[in-house]
Scaffold this motif. Structure first.
Motif, PDB file in Angstrom:
ATOM      1  N   ARG A 316       0.935  -1.304   0.046  1.00  0.00           N
ATOM      2  CA  ARG A 316       0.093  -0.054  -0.038  1.00  0.00           C
ATOM      3  C   ARG A 316       0.722   1.163  -0.080  1.00  0.00           C
ATOM      4  O   ARG A 316       0.553   2.309  -0.509  1.00  0.00           O
ATOM      5  CB  ARG A 316      -1.070  -0.099   1.178  1.00  0.00           C
ATOM      6  N   LEU A 317       1.969   1.189   0.800  1.00  0.00           N
ATOM      7  CA  LEU A 317       2.762   2.338   0.781  1.00  0.00           C
ATOM      8  C   LEU A 317       3.580   2.575  -0.457  1.00  0.00           C
ATOM      9  O   LEU A 317       3.799   3.652  -1.051  1.00  0.00           O
ATOM     10  CB  LEU A 317       3.986   2.019   1.734  1.00  0.00           C
ATOM     11  N   GLU A 318       3.844   1.493  -1.407  1.00  0.00           N
ATOM     12  CA  GLU A 318       4.168   1.192  -2.737  1.00  0.00           C
ATOM     13  C   GLU A 318       3.408   1.992  -3.736  1.00  0.00           C
ATOM     14  O   GLU A 318       3.488   2.900  -4.615  1.00  0.00           O
ATOM     15  CB  GLU A 318       4.615  -0.064  -3.250  1.00  0.00           C
ATOM     16  N   LYS A 319       2.059   1.598  -3.504  1.00  0.00           N
ATOM     17  CA  LYS A 319       0.869   2.131  -4.474  1.00  0.00           C
ATOM     18  C   LYS A 319       0.677   3.758  -4.211  1.00  0.00           C
ATOM     19  O   LYS A 319       0.549   4.273  -5.355  1.00  0.00           O
ATOM     20  CB  LYS A 319      -0.427   1.508  -3.768  1.00  0.00           C
ATOM     21  N   TYR A 320       1.107   4.308  -2.960  1.00  0.00           N
ATOM     22  CA  TYR A 320       0.757   5.567  -3.008  1.00  0.00           C
ATOM     23  C   TYR A 320       2.258   6.512  -3.035  1.00  0.00           C
ATOM     24  O   TYR A 320       2.414   7.579  -2.616  1.00  0.00           O
ATOM     25  CB  TYR A 320       0.187   6.104  -1.803  1.00  0.00           C
ATOM     26  N   SER A 321       3.281   5.963  -3.467  1.00  0.00           N
ATOM     27  CA  SER A 321       4.626   6.287  -3.730  1.00  0.00           C
ATOM     28  C   SER A 321       5.122   6.782  -2.061  1.00  0.00           C
ATOM     29  O   SER A 321       5.767   7.828  -2.084  1.00  0.00           O
ATOM     30  CB  SER A 321       4.654   7.375  -4.656  1.00  0.00           C
ATOM     31  N   PHE A 350      19.714  -1.282   5.724  1.00  0.00           N
ATOM     32  CA  PHE A 350      18.234  -0.906   5.376  1.00  0.00           C
ATOM     33  C   PHE A 350      18.122  -1.329   4.030  1.00  0.00           C
ATOM     34  O   PHE A 350      18.910  -1.140   3.277  1.00  0.00           O
ATOM     35  CB  PHE A 350      18.291   0.866   5.589  1.00  0.00           C
ATOM     36  N   ASN A 351      16.686  -1.831   3.825  1.00  0.00           N
ATOM     37  CA  ASN A 351      16.396  -1.975   2.307  1.00  0.00           C
ATOM     38  C   ASN A 351      15.937  -0.678   1.597  1.00  0.00           C
ATOM     39  O   ASN A 351      15.421   0.263   2.289  1.00  0.00           O
ATOM     40  CB  ASN A 351      15.113  -2.875   2.470  1.00  0.00           C
ATOM     41  N   LEU A 352      16.513  -0.611   0.456  1.00  0.00           N
ATOM     42  CA  LEU A 352      16.209   0.722  -0.236  1.00  0.00           C
ATOM     43  C   LEU A 352      15.816   0.082  -1.752  1.00  0.00           C
ATOM     44  O   LEU A 352      16.425  -0.636  -2.382  1.00  0.00           O
ATOM     45  CB  LEU A 352      17.489   1.318  -0.474  1.00  0.00           C
ATOM     46  N   THR A 353      14.892   1.099  -2.169  1.00  0.00           N
ATOM     47  CA  THR A 353      14.600   0.997  -3.645  1.00  0.00           C
ATOM     48  C   THR A 353      15.514   2.069  -4.372  1.00  0.00           C
ATOM     49  O   THR A 353      16.004   3.008  -3.652  1.00  0.00           O
ATOM     50  CB  THR A 353      13.206   1.246  -3.808  1.00  0.00           C
ATOM     51  N   GLU A 354      15.411   2.042  -5.835  1.00  0.00           N
ATOM     52  CA  GLU A 354      16.206   2.883  -6.341  1.00  0.00           C
ATOM     53  C   GLU A 354      15.603   4.239  -6.561  1.00  0.00           C
ATOM     54  O   GLU A 354      16.282   5.323  -6.397  1.00  0.00           O
ATOM     55  CB  GLU A 354      16.002   2.414  -7.992  1.00  0.00           C
ATOM     56  N   LYS A 355      14.027   4.357  -6.353  1.00  0.00           N
ATOM     57  CA  LYS A 355      13.395   5.738  -6.117  1.00  0.00           C
ATOM     58  C   LYS A 355      13.987   6.199  -4.996  1.00  0.00           C
ATOM     59  O   LYS A 355      14.344   7.362  -4.765  1.00  0.00           O
ATOM     60  CB  LYS A 355      12.030   5.586  -6.079  1.00  0.00           C
ATOM     61  N   CYS A 356      14.233   5.316  -3.743  1.00  0.00           N
ATOM     62  CA  CYS A 356      14.663   6.076  -2.475  1.00  0.00           C
ATOM     63  C   CYS A 356      15.905   6.473  -2.729  1.00  0.00           C
ATOM     64  O   CYS A 356      16.627   7.520  -2.023  1.00  0.00           O
ATOM     65  CB  CYS A 356      14.488   4.790  -1.509  1.00  0.00           C
ATOM     66  N   LEU A 357      16.908   5.681  -3.257  1.00  0.00           N
ATOM     67  CA  LEU A 357      18.096   6.045  -3.565  1.00  0.00           C
ATOM     68  C   LEU A 357      18.420   7.487  -4.184  1.00  0.00           C
ATOM     69  O   LEU A 357      19.300   8.257  -3.751  1.00  0.00           O
ATOM     70  CB  LEU A 357      19.034   5.089  -4.362  1.00  0.00           C
ATOM     71  N   HIS A 358      17.307   7.925  -5.013  1.00  0.00           N
ATOM     72  CA  HIS A 358      17.706   9.010  -5.662  1.00  0.00           C
ATOM     73  C   HIS A 358      16.969  10.351  -4.783  1.00  0.00           C
ATOM     74  O   HIS A 358      17.126  11.447  -5.245  1.00  0.00           O
ATOM     75  CB  HIS A 358      17.136   9.171  -6.973  1.00  0.00           C
TER      76      HIS A 358
END
Length: 502
Positions: A316-321, A350-358
């Motif tokens: 759900r967090l992914e759904k709403y960015s 920590f787990n990170l997504t590419e979007k988080c990295l930027h």
């Protein structure tokens, strides 16, 4: 060997599908609950609007009826004052004087006018000249009689003094209470006389159902014996178009809310702002079972103590960015905790997504936290990075602050060797699916041996995930893997609990 490889892949696919099925069921259940909540809310709002409109409907009918009679009385009063004190002289000069006045007022609910002089009726537009004393006393203002001398029916009149010993009395036509009778039986009470629709005399009244609206100008009351069923049926008939319009308007609004609702978004935002979604840490141990660090995981703990599974809220967090917001929140909570004040040698991942990295806020918080611990950012290889060049530049920027990078779930996702070649990871985390089959599959042993050999050649650290029994740990150790994470050692725990452990 080929058969074992197929079995391993089938087992991995089956695990993934089970997770996807659970997520699908959770989303479907959440959607069904949301639809039920919206439906109940729709019914409630529509009921409230119907109730409000029903109240306005009743009030409008009652107010109009009272105002109509008050207007008639006021008009009659003005008319009689206009006729004036010399009405007798005018009558003598023009026998049709009062008839002409009535003709001009034909659109007003006035039936006749009578002249009273020295206590006697001397003229009426109905019977002409007459000479009779009052049968009953007549008061100035509004009057009602149960039985008229002329018609033998109840009558309502208004009396005004226009000169010395001279009164004028206006008799009203039969009163129409059709509209107000839609609410129940209605009648006017003037003194002790009760006169209903078509000037019918009312005798028996059910006081338990009575509603009374008093005139603030004249001495009468509009009384209604409510019949709720009749009133509501008439309301629906008279307001059908409005009620239909409101229904479809509400239906459209709620349909759009269900289709594009953001209620879940605001619930998640509130949970983040109140730190209900908080960091838990699963310890990482060495071959001697010493805790050397931990992986930070998100857990949603509600005020009532209920713990929401990440399988439910992460999608759900992914759904709403909102994943970057979650990451910043977790980094901030760890940074402000007593845990990182104990030792600069503490390893936290920590787990990170590419979007988080930027994300600049994520980068800033990572840099702050890296000053208090050895920070490792983990990436899963479930999909290829979209912007290779920007990712490399960002990783290089963060490495300048001592931040390291790990490849999570190694061996199960997208082009592992290409990732290793491009991004120069510091650590690899062997996926749980390999650890699960390490005791039963010779192929798995060979795969892990290859991973250990590759990591040794590239000087990359190895951590095995999902270690659940001592046999798995001993096999991994024999193969050259010396760092572990799993339920055999520790389950994820709160910051305070982990802080006490180290």
């Amino acid at each position: 060997m080929k058969q074992n490889l197929n079995m391993l892949m089938m087992r991995y696919i089956k695990q993934r599908k089970m997770v996807e099925i659970r997520l699908f069921v959770m989303r479907k259940n959440n959607k069904n609950v949301m639809i039920i909540v919206f439906t109940l809310f729709f019914v409630f709002i529509y009921g409230v609007l119907i109730s409000i409109n029903y109240s306005f409907y009743k009030k409008e009918i009652i107010d109009k009826e009272v105002n109509d009679l008050q207007t008639l009385i006021s008009h009659s009063e003005q008319l009689l004052n206009k006729v004036g004190f010399n009405v007798l002289d005018k009558k003598q000069k023009d026998k049709n004087y009062l008839h002409k006045i009535l003709a001009r007022e034909a659109n007003v609910n006035i039936n006749s006018i009578a002249i009273i002089y020295s206590g006697k009726y001397i003229y009426s537009t109905l019977v002409g000249d007459e000479d009779r004393a009052f049968i009953t006393p007549v008061n100035l203002g509004l009057n009602a009689k149960e039985k008229s001398n002329l018609s033998g029916r109840p009558v309502i009149s208004f009396v005004a003094e226009v000169g010395n010993k001279t009164l004028l009395q206006v008799f009203f036509k039969k009163h129409d209470l059709t509209m107000v009778n839609k609410l129940g039986r209605a009648f006017y009470q003037i003194g002790d006389v009760k006169i209903g629709h078509d000037n019918k005399l009312i005798k028996l009244v059910n006081d338990d159902k009575v509603y009374v609206e008093k005139s603030d100008k004249y001495g009468f009351s509009l009384v209604i014996e409510y019949d709720r069923k009749t009133a509501f049926i008439n309301f629906v008939k008279d307001s059908l178009f409005l009620l239909t319009f409101i229904f479809f308007l509400l239906f459209f609004i709620f349909f759009m809310l269900i289709k594009y609702n953001n209620i879940d978004y605001y619930v998640l935002k509130k949970a983040l702002s109140k730190n209900e979604i908080c960091p838990f840490i699963q310890p990482i141990v060495d071959q001697n079972k010493n805790v050397i660090g931990g992986e930070v995981l998100a857990r949603w703990i509600k005020k009532n103590g209920e713990i929401i599974s990440p399988l439910s809220f992460i999608p759900r967090l992914e759904k709403y960015s909102l994943i970057p917001s979650l990451t910043v929140n977790l980094l901030t909570q760890v940074f402000n905790s007593d845990l990182v004040k104990k030792s600069n040698d503490l390893i936290l991942s920590f787990n990170l997504t590419e979007k988080c990295l930027h994300d600049e806020k994520v980068q800033q918080q990572c840099i702050k936290l890296s000053s208090r611990c050895q920070l490792i950012l983990e990436f899963t290889e479930s999909s290829e990075f979209e912007n290779v060049q920007l990712t490399l530049e960002t990783m290089q920027k963060l490495r300048a602050y001592g931040i390291q990078f790990a490849l999570d779930d190694y061996g199960t996702g997208y082009s592992s060797l290409q990732y290793l070649n491009l991004y120069d990871f510091d650590s690899l985390k062997i996926d749980k699916s390999f650890v699960d089959t390490i005791e039963s599959s010779e192929l798995t042993l060979h795969i892990i041996e290859s991973i250990v050999l590759l990591a040794t050649k590239l000087n990359i650290k190895l951590i095995a995930e999902g270690v659940e029994n001592i046999e798995q740990k001993e096999t991994l150790q024999r193969l050259g893997v010396h760092k572990y994470q799993g339920f055999l050692f520790y389950k994820p725990e709160s910051l305070d609990s982990f802080s006490m452990r180290i």
